[in-house]
Write a protein that holds these residues in place. Structure first.
Motif, PDB file in Angstrom:
ATOM      1  N   UNK B  81       0.865  -1.162   0.000  1.00 27.16           N
ATOM      2  CA  UNK B  81       0.000   0.000   0.000  1.00 27.16           C
ATOM      3  C   UNK B  81       0.914   1.228   0.000  1.00 27.16           C
ATOM      4  N   UNK B  82       1.196   1.733  -1.159  1.00 25.86           N
ATOM      5  CA  UNK B  82       2.196   2.790  -1.208  1.00 25.86           C
ATOM      6  C   UNK B  82       1.711   4.095  -0.584  1.00 25.86           C
ATOM      7  N   UNK B  83       0.445   4.408  -0.773  1.00 25.00           N
ATOM      8  CA  UNK B  83      -0.023   5.682  -0.265  1.00 25.00           C
ATOM      9  C   UNK B  83      -1.407   5.477   0.324  1.00 25.00           C
ATOM     10  N   UNK B  84      -1.649   6.062   1.454  1.00 25.12           N
ATOM     11  CA  UNK B  84      -2.945   5.894   2.088  1.00 25.12           C
ATOM     12  C   UNK B  84      -4.016   6.661   1.337  1.00 25.12           C
ATOM     13  N   UNK B  85      -5.217   6.133   1.444  1.00 22.66           N
ATOM     14  CA  UNK B  85      -6.380   6.891   0.983  1.00 22.66           C
ATOM     15  C   UNK B  85      -6.765   7.812   2.136  1.00 22.66           C
ATOM     16  N   UNK B  86      -6.976   9.059   1.825  1.00 26.17           N
ATOM     17  CA  UNK B  86      -7.313   9.975   2.909  1.00 26.17           C
ATOM     18  C   UNK B  86      -8.725  10.481   2.749  1.00 26.17           C
ATOM     19  N   UNK B  87      -9.207  11.137   3.766  1.00 32.64           N
ATOM     20  CA  UNK B  87     -10.552  11.704   3.732  1.00 32.64           C
ATOM     21  C   UNK B  87     -10.642  12.766   2.633  1.00 32.64           C
ATOM     22  N   UNK B  88      -9.527  13.492   2.427  1.00 31.05           N
ATOM     23  CA  UNK B  88      -9.511  14.518   1.375  1.00 31.05           C
ATOM     24  C   UNK B  88      -9.669  13.867   0.002  1.00 31.05           C
ATOM     25  N   UNK B  89      -8.983  12.708  -0.205  1.00 32.12           N
ATOM     26  CA  UNK B  89      -9.164  11.956  -1.452  1.00 32.12           C
ATOM     27  C   UNK B  89     -10.639  11.671  -1.664  1.00 32.12           C
ATOM     28  N   UNK B  90     -11.258  11.179  -0.609  1.00 31.01           N
ATOM     29  CA  UNK B  90     -12.661  10.789  -0.686  1.00 31.01           C
ATOM     30  C   UNK B  90     -13.531  11.986  -1.050  1.00 31.01           C
ATOM     31  N   UNK B  91     -13.300  13.098  -0.385  1.00 26.22           N
ATOM     32  CA  UNK B  91     -14.148  14.274  -0.609  1.00 26.22           C
ATOM     33  C   UNK B  91     -13.969  14.825  -2.020  1.00 26.22           C
ATOM     34  N   UNK B  92     -12.778  14.640  -2.588  1.00 20.64           N
ATOM     35  CA  UNK B  92     -12.541  15.178  -3.925  1.00 20.64           C
ATOM     36  C   UNK B  92     -13.349  14.420  -4.980  1.00 20.64           C
ATOM     37  N   UNK B  93     -13.766  13.204  -4.636  1.00 21.43           N
ATOM     38  CA  UNK B  93     -14.490  12.384  -5.615  1.00 21.43           C
ATOM     39  C   UNK B  93     -15.875  12.936  -5.920  1.00 21.43           C
ATOM     40  N   UNK B  94     -16.474  13.610  -4.954  1.00 21.11           N
ATOM     41  CA  UNK B  94     -17.869  14.030  -5.106  1.00 21.11           C
ATOM     42  C   UNK B  94     -18.025  15.051  -6.216  1.00 21.11           C
ATOM     43  N   UNK B  95     -16.923  15.595  -6.721  1.00 21.18           N
ATOM     44  CA  UNK B  95     -17.024  16.615  -7.766  1.00 21.18           C
ATOM     45  C   UNK B  95     -17.487  16.005  -9.093  1.00 21.18           C
ATOM     46  N   UNK B  96     -17.258  14.728  -9.320  1.00 30.11           N
ATOM     47  CA  UNK B  96     -17.654  14.116 -10.597  1.00 30.11           C
ATOM     48  C   UNK B  96     -19.172  14.013 -10.687  1.00 30.11           C
ATOM     49  N   UNK B  97     -19.684  14.293 -11.922  1.00 28.23           N
ATOM     50  CA  UNK B  97     -21.144  14.252 -12.098  1.00 28.23           C
ATOM     51  C   UNK B  97     -21.649  12.817 -12.141  1.00 28.23           C
ATOM     52  N   UNK B 244      -9.053  11.196 -10.727  1.00 28.68           N
ATOM     53  CA  UNK B 244      -8.977  12.123  -9.602  1.00 28.68           C
ATOM     54  C   UNK B 244      -7.885  11.704  -8.629  1.00 28.68           C
ATOM     55  N   UNK B 245      -7.885  10.409  -8.305  1.00 27.25           N
ATOM     56  CA  UNK B 245      -6.911   9.939  -7.327  1.00 27.25           C
ATOM     57  C   UNK B 245      -5.496  10.028  -7.899  1.00 27.25           C
ATOM     58  N   UNK B 246      -5.381   9.759  -9.234  1.00 29.03           N
ATOM     59  CA  UNK B 246      -4.059   9.830  -9.854  1.00 29.03           C
ATOM     60  C   UNK B 246      -3.494  11.250  -9.715  1.00 29.03           C
ATOM     61  N   UNK B 247      -4.396  12.217 -10.006  1.00 27.04           N
ATOM     62  CA  UNK B 247      -3.960  13.614  -9.859  1.00 27.04           C
ATOM     63  C   UNK B 247      -3.474  13.908  -8.453  1.00 27.04           C
ATOM     64  N   UNK B 248      -4.265  13.435  -7.510  1.00 32.10           N
ATOM     65  CA  UNK B 248      -3.953  13.759  -6.118  1.00 32.10           C
ATOM     66  C   UNK B 248      -2.728  12.988  -5.630  1.00 32.10           C
ATOM     67  N   UNK B 249      -2.476  11.837  -6.238  1.00 26.13           N
ATOM     68  CA  UNK B 249      -1.351  11.016  -5.787  1.00 26.13           C
ATOM     69  C   UNK B 249      -0.145  11.153  -6.697  1.00 26.13           C
ATOM     70  N   UNK B 250       0.031  12.314  -7.262  1.00 27.22           N
ATOM     71  CA  UNK B 250       1.200  12.636  -8.097  1.00 27.22           C
ATOM     72  C   UNK B 250       1.378  11.640  -9.237  1.00 27.22           C
ATOM     73  N   UNK B 251       0.310  11.380  -9.943  1.00 28.44           N
ATOM     74  CA  UNK B 251       0.391  10.543 -11.135  1.00 28.44           C
ATOM     75  C   UNK B 251       0.473   9.048 -10.887  1.00 28.44           C
ATOM     76  N   UNK B 252       0.368   8.618  -9.647  1.00 28.52           N
ATOM     77  CA  UNK B 252       0.444   7.182  -9.357  1.00 28.52           C
ATOM     78  C   UNK B 252      -0.956   6.563  -9.355  1.00 28.52           C
ATOM     79  N   UNK B 253      -1.067   5.434 -10.038  1.00 27.99           N
ATOM     80  CA  UNK B 253      -2.331   4.682  -9.988  1.00 27.99           C
ATOM     81  C   UNK B 253      -2.254   3.740  -8.805  1.00 27.99           C
TER      82      UNK B 253
END
Ligand SMILES: Nc1ncnc2c1ncn2[C@@H]1O[C@H](COP(=O)(O)OP(=O)(O)OP(=O)(O)O)[C@@H](O)[C@H]1O
Ligand SMILES: [Mg+2]
Lengths: 225, 401
Positions: B81-97, B244-253
């Motif tokens: 698990x290279x990078x944790x999922x954070x609450x901010x990651x989660x909240x950023x998802x709601x922007x998608x229609x 969205x997550x890729x953007x937030x995680x510096x291009x990492x999937x």
């Protein structure tokens, strides 16, 4: 009419060859009463089996009613046995789980006779042999004589032209033996050909024609050619 | 010979040896019943899992931390698990229609106490939207209120079982319970609602996600549940989440997105395969029954040699004899299969009573297939003895008493 010409039957037992029948010529006309005698191992049963199409000769021609039986397929031979030949055995060979009536019915079931007709013919056959009140008995509930009478009823229910009996009295006491012989002779009087193997000279004497076998050859024959 | 006569003759012959016949019928019955019952169990497991997934929510996507190589497969068992999922990651998802709702989830375990009673319970940190996404319903009070998810309110919602064990028959609403080293006010109790994907919703305490993160001293999320805006929006939602997550995680999937459909169809395939293999194993018991039939029919042929010889002397051709013995095998198989069906129904009924929540029903095709296989087994294994009977030499057969 049975015509045996130059019949030979050979058994191979290990290195030994047993000539059960060799050079047998015999013609039996419809309605004849033939007894076959001979020492044990002389080929009497083998001869009867050949005539009854249970066994095929190794050589010679056997024609039945001018039909060359050696050219028939197994199924055609079975059909001839079904309609033209009746067997009576020393050991009765009744099916133990079936009643007298069912044992007598058996050939008609195999021939595909209608059930209703079967019942009446079985009744008639059993009554004529004095077995009316034994119809529902199984073989183990019958005396030896009664069993052989059931076997005779079965052998004749299809009204064959020929009845072949291999020591039919061999397992019976004198009285029931005589009874059985009389039944067979009655059938002969009505026109059926009767060929009977026996060890008993007294029974053999009753036949109009006596054939003697020794070592697979006919040594004497009181009738015919 | 008439077909009716064949059946009658063969049946009579079978009843001539009742013990042997009954044993063979029993063997066949057990074989058929086990095929049906095991298929029913497999099918039940499949339905059970399908139900579980549907109760999970509709148009659901699950976001897991960590990357998996398989696309749309089951969750990865291994993998860092290279990078944790954070609450901010989660909240950023709601922007998608394409995304209608989102519920971040933190899971942990902590002691919950009220007065003297004390219990170790699974603590589920989430938001108000979990209520809709998981199709929850309330027995009492209300769920976690909507509002800023980053604010950790000191409120909690109890599962039914937890409430009963801590409060008994008293109403817990408004009461203060201690979870770990914090105090929470009880605002609601979840209605009874069976299991849901292994997590017993009766045996949890739900708190706001920020409170749970504070409680367990972590900023990582266990997973994020996302509800798409309808079935067609699921692939779009998946794409949106990944980008969205890729953007937030510096291009990492470095997350895995599982859609409910993909998960379901994977499990479905696994369970169908399992059902078939279990049925196959049960079919082996049928072939054992077949071998038994062959064995016993061979004994029957040698015991009834003189009878067969007699039938031949009376003018039965080989085909008749073959038919008679095959009919015996077929009758045995069919009667065995019949009893097998009865046995299977009894077993099914018993299992349904013992495990009422498990949907056990034998599929119709399994019934037909079991009977057919039984009949085929009987015929196939009956051929050898029947042919032996048909080929008997009548003279030899009759010379034996
Ligand atoms: N299947 C067989 N295999 C080998 N030899 C056989 C076979 N059947 C008969 N034989 C031999 O053929 C000869 C004639 O036998 P068959 O049974 O015809 O005699 P039989 O005259 O009926 O004797 P019995 O009076 O004892 O019944 C005997 O030597 C016998 O051993
Ligand atoms: Mg003899």
């Amino acid at each position: 009419m049975i015509q045996l010409a130059d019949i030979e039957r050979i058994f191979q037992v290990g290195d030994e060859t047993v000539r059960a029948l060799s050079n047998v010529n015999l013609t039996v006309h419809q309605g004849e009463y033939v007894s076959i005698m001979g020492p044990s191992g002389s080929g009497k049963s083998t001869l009867l089996n050949v005539m009854g199409l249970l066994d095929r000769p190794d050589k010679g021609i056997y024609s039945l009613e001018d039909l060359d039986t050696t050219e028939l397929t197994d199924d055609q031979q079975a059909s001839v046995r079904c309609h033209k030949i009746g067997f009576v055995f020393q050991f009765f060979h009744l099916v133990p789980r079936l009643t007298s009536a069912e044992n007598v019915e058996l050939p008609m079931i195999l021939a595909g006779v209608d059930p209703a007709e079967r019942k009446t013919r079985v009744q008639a056959a059993l009554s004529s042999l004095g077995l009316r009140d034994r119809a529902k008995h199984r073989p183990d509930q019958l005396s030896g004589g009664q069993r052989q009478r059931v076997a005779i009823a079965r052998a004749t229910i299809m009204q064959p032209d020929i009845v072949l009996a291999d020591e039919p009295t061999g397992n019976l006491d004198r009285t029931s033996g005589i009874e059985v012989i009389q039944i067979l002779e009655d059938l002969n009087n009505k026109g059926m050909t009767l060929i009977m193997v026996t060890h008993d000279p007294n029974l053999s004497k009753r036949a109009s024609r006596k054939v003697q076998l020794v070592d697979g050859k006919i040594s004497s024959d009181t009738g015919g050619s | 010979m008439k077909p009716g006569d064949v059946i009658q003759f063969s049946t009579r012959a079978l009843w001539g040896y009742p013990t042997r016949t009954l044993l063979m019928i029993l063997a066949m019955a057990i074989g058929v019943a086990s095929v049906i019952l095991l298929t029913a169990l497999g099918e039940g497991a499949r339905r059970f899992v399908t139900n579980e997934f549907t109760s999970l929510g509709t148009y659901l996507l699950i976001v897991l931390p960590g990357r998996s190589e398989t696309t749309g497969g089951p969750p990865p068992l291994l993998g860092e698990t290279p990078r944790d999922l954070t609450l901010e990651d989660a909240l950023s998802l709601t922007r998608s229609s394409a995304i209608r709702r989102m519920a971040p989830i933190t899971v942990g375990s902590a002691p919950v106490s009220w007065k003297h009673r004390d219990r170790e319970v699974s603590i589920l940190g989430s938001t108000a939207d979990l209520f809709e996404i998981r199709h929850l319903s309330m027995a009492q009070g209300r769920f976690i209120p909507a509002g800023d998810p980053t604010r950790g309110l000191a409120v909690c919602v109890m599962g039914y079982k937890v409430k009963t064990e801590l409060f008994g028959n008293q109403s817990p609403l408004g009461g203060w319970v201690r979870i770990g080293d914090r105090r929470f006010r009880v605002i609601g109790v979840l209605a009874k609602k069976g299991q849901s994907l292994g997590l017993d919703m009766g045996d949890v305490v739900v708190v706001p996600v920020a409170s749970a993160q504070a409680l367990f001293n972590t900023s990582a999320l266990f997973r994020i549940l996302v509800q798409a805006n309808g079935r067609d929006a699921v692939p779009k939602a998946k794409k949106a989440i990944l980008s969205t997550i890729r953007q937030r995680h510096e291009g990492e999937d470095d997350v895995t997105v599982i859609t409910q459909d993909a998960l379901l169809s994977t499990f479905d395939r696994i369970l169908v395969a399992m059902t078939l293999s279990v049925a196959g194993i049960a079919a082996i018991s049928l072939s054992v029954a077949g071998i038994l039939i062959m064995n016993v029919m061979l004994i029957a042929v040698s015991q009834r040699t003189s009878e067969i010889g007699l039938l031949k002397a009376l003018g039965a051709p080989g085909a008749h004899i073959l038919g008679l013995f095959l009919a015996e095998s077929a009758i045995l198989s069919l009667i065995g299969a019949g009893f097998g069906l009865i046995l299977a129904f009894l077993g099914n009924w018993g299992l349904a009573h013992a495990f009422p929540s498990f949907p056990i029903t034998a599929p119709i095709w399994a019934l037909g297939a079991a009977v057919l296989v039984a009949l085929l087994t009987g015929l196939v294994f009956g051929v050898l003895p029947a042919r032996r009977a048909a080929r008997l030499d009548p003279v030899q057969a009759l010379s034996r008493r």
